[in-house]
Design a protein around this motif. Structure first.
Motif, PDB file in Angstrom:
ATOM      1  N   LEU A  19       0.830  -1.197   0.000  1.00  0.00           N
ATOM      2  CA  LEU A  19       0.000   0.000   0.000  1.00  0.00           C
ATOM      3  C   LEU A  19       0.865   1.248   0.000  1.00  0.00           C
ATOM      4  O   LEU A  19       1.974   1.241   0.520  1.00  0.00           O
ATOM      5  CB  LEU A  19      -0.925   0.031   1.217  1.00  0.00           C
ATOM      6  N   GLY A  20       0.340   2.311  -0.573  1.00  0.00           N
ATOM      7  CA  GLY A  20       1.019   3.598  -0.548  1.00  0.00           C
ATOM      8  C   GLY A  20       0.060   4.627  -0.001  1.00  0.00           C
ATOM      9  O   GLY A  20      -1.051   4.285   0.405  1.00  0.00           O
ATOM     10  N   PRO A  21       0.445   5.901   0.008  1.00  0.00           N
ATOM     11  CA  PRO A  21      -0.418   6.949   0.555  1.00  0.00           C
ATOM     12  C   PRO A  21      -1.784   6.985  -0.126  1.00  0.00           C
ATOM     13  O   PRO A  21      -2.808   7.165   0.520  1.00  0.00           O
ATOM     14  CB  PRO A  21       0.352   8.238   0.266  1.00  0.00           C
ATOM     15  N   ARG A  22      -1.803   6.774  -1.439  1.00  0.00           N
ATOM     16  CA  ARG A  22      -3.044   6.893  -2.185  1.00  0.00           C
ATOM     17  C   ARG A  22      -4.009   5.750  -1.887  1.00  0.00           C
ATOM     18  O   ARG A  22      -5.187   5.971  -1.629  1.00  0.00           O
ATOM     19  CB  ARG A  22      -2.722   6.923  -3.680  1.00  0.00           C
ATOM     20  N   SER A  23      -3.486   4.522  -1.913  1.00  0.00           N
ATOM     21  CA  SER A  23      -4.373   3.392  -1.640  1.00  0.00           C
ATOM     22  C   SER A  23      -4.774   3.377  -0.167  1.00  0.00           C
ATOM     23  O   SER A  23      -5.880   2.939   0.167  1.00  0.00           O
ATOM     24  CB  SER A  23      -3.713   2.067  -2.037  1.00  0.00           C
ATOM     25  N   ALA A  24      -3.893   3.876   0.719  1.00  0.00           N
ATOM     26  CA  ALA A  24      -4.244   3.972   2.140  1.00  0.00           C
ATOM     27  C   ALA A  24      -5.434   4.906   2.322  1.00  0.00           C
ATOM     28  O   ALA A  24      -6.367   4.610   3.060  1.00  0.00           O
ATOM     29  CB  ALA A  24      -3.049   4.466   2.942  1.00  0.00           C
ATOM     30  N   ARG A  25      -5.394   6.032   1.604  1.00  0.00           N
ATOM     31  CA  ARG A  25      -6.487   6.995   1.688  1.00  0.00           C
ATOM     32  C   ARG A  25      -7.786   6.372   1.212  1.00  0.00           C
ATOM     33  O   ARG A  25      -8.837   6.519   1.852  1.00  0.00           O
ATOM     34  CB  ARG A  25      -6.143   8.197   0.814  1.00  0.00           C
ATOM     35  N   ARG A  26      -7.704   5.669   0.108  1.00  0.00           N
ATOM     36  CA  ARG A  26      -8.918   5.038  -0.430  1.00  0.00           C
ATOM     37  C   ARG A  26      -9.469   3.993   0.525  1.00  0.00           C
ATOM     38  O   ARG A  26     -10.680   3.885   0.721  1.00  0.00           O
ATOM     39  CB  ARG A  26      -8.628   4.400  -1.794  1.00  0.00           C
ATOM     40  N   ALA A  27      -8.559   3.213   1.128  1.00  0.00           N
ATOM     41  CA  ALA A  27      -9.001   2.160   2.041  1.00  0.00           C
ATOM     42  C   ALA A  27      -9.680   2.756   3.272  1.00  0.00           C
ATOM     43  O   ALA A  27     -10.749   2.296   3.697  1.00  0.00           O
ATOM     44  CB  ALA A  27      -7.808   1.295   2.451  1.00  0.00           C
TER      45      ALA A  27
END
Lengths: 197, 197
Positions: A19-27
């Motif tokens: 995971l990165g910042p973007r997928s973390a935000r989406r999750a």
């Protein structure tokens, strides 16, 4: 922007492998928008795992019982011991449903770079298990990397005094793999180890 | 293979956006191997967010206080209202630190396919907010997709009777974007809206 609690959760999510910042935000947003259907089940599953999952004292697998389900299964062949670096390798082998024996999780591979020496791996426990009369074969299922093969050699050396057969995984063309895209090492290995059809 | 609790957690992880079975497995194993340093902080951050984060009753943002930090900030321009489809769009705009006003989260965009009609979006609340004397401009920051632009037209129509200026985001070449790779629509839009240098 969002509260400090949300930021903290996003940072923790972003540190998970894959995971990165973007997928973390989406999750995180996905969970926050679906409290009853996503956040609550997630939280309870996580709490369950935290409270109930332990390392198996015999093989090092992760499970809610100790010894783990694999070690406790009486249908498993006690003569076959498969040595893996990590629990994910054990799970990968279990998914194949092709291995009827039991496992031993080393807890990593030797690595000069990462400062992992023999004392960091559960080799002594392996030698003790392999010395038991019922164990006939130890399969070294370690990665075909430099560190993996160094570890395999080291483990094989330590098992020398036990009267067990020691074997390793076969190398060759992966199923579905195109010869074109295969590296030279694998291809020449597959050629040397060719089998009658 | 692993216990039912671990399987359940992996399945729940795999349903998060951006994750699949493989990354879910890696994430779960990462957490299980680092109880004190990863699993416990994860669990406490998740519990905090569950217990403390609410939807802002004014704008629809997610925060631990209601009204949210953006709505409650007295330095924000009360005359500027930016309409976004979702909380992630609000967060994206906040990350730019370029918008001095407040927001209104619609909660989605109109979509015949997904069965999302006007009554599913918080348009009535927006009209009520826009009718307040202090609001001078409503910026429709909706995606440049068919659904996004349909929603923008609908919202603009509903705001007709409020005495507010209505504006939309500019279209053009993204910063860092190569003309070569840009679609025709964006390029012709950028050409028509050209500006003196």
């Amino acid at each position: 922007m969002a509260g400090a609690e949300i930021d903290r959760l996003m940072q923790i999510f972003a540190r998970l492998p894959g995971l990165g910042p973007r997928s973390a935000r989406r999750a995180v947003l996905h969970l926050l928008k679906r409290r009853e259907t996503a956040l609550d089940p997630f939280l309870s599953a996580l709490t369950d795992v935290r409270d109930r999952v332990r390392s198996c004292s015999v093989c090092g697998n992760l499970d809610t019982c100790d010894p783990c389900a694999v070690c406790a299964d009486p249908r498993r062949d006690p003569g076959l011991l498969c040595v893996v670096a990590d629990v994910d390798d054990l799970w990968a082998l279990e998914r194949t449903r092709a291995f009827p024996g039991r496992y031993h999780v080393l807890g990593g591979v030797l690595s000069a770079l990462d400062g992992i020496g023999p004392e960091d791996l559960s080799v002594a426990a392996l030698v003790k298990r392999a010395a038991a009369q019922e164990v006939a074969e130890v399969i070294l299922a370690l990665s075909a990397t430099v560190d993996g093969q160094t570890t395999a050699h080291y483990v094989a050396d330590r098992l020398r005094d036990c009267s067990v057969r020691i074997s390793g995984l076969a190398h060759g063309v992966p199923i579905g793999g195109e010869l074109d895209y295969l590296d030279d090492g694998t291809l020449s290995q597959a050629l040397r180890a060719r089998r009658p059809v």
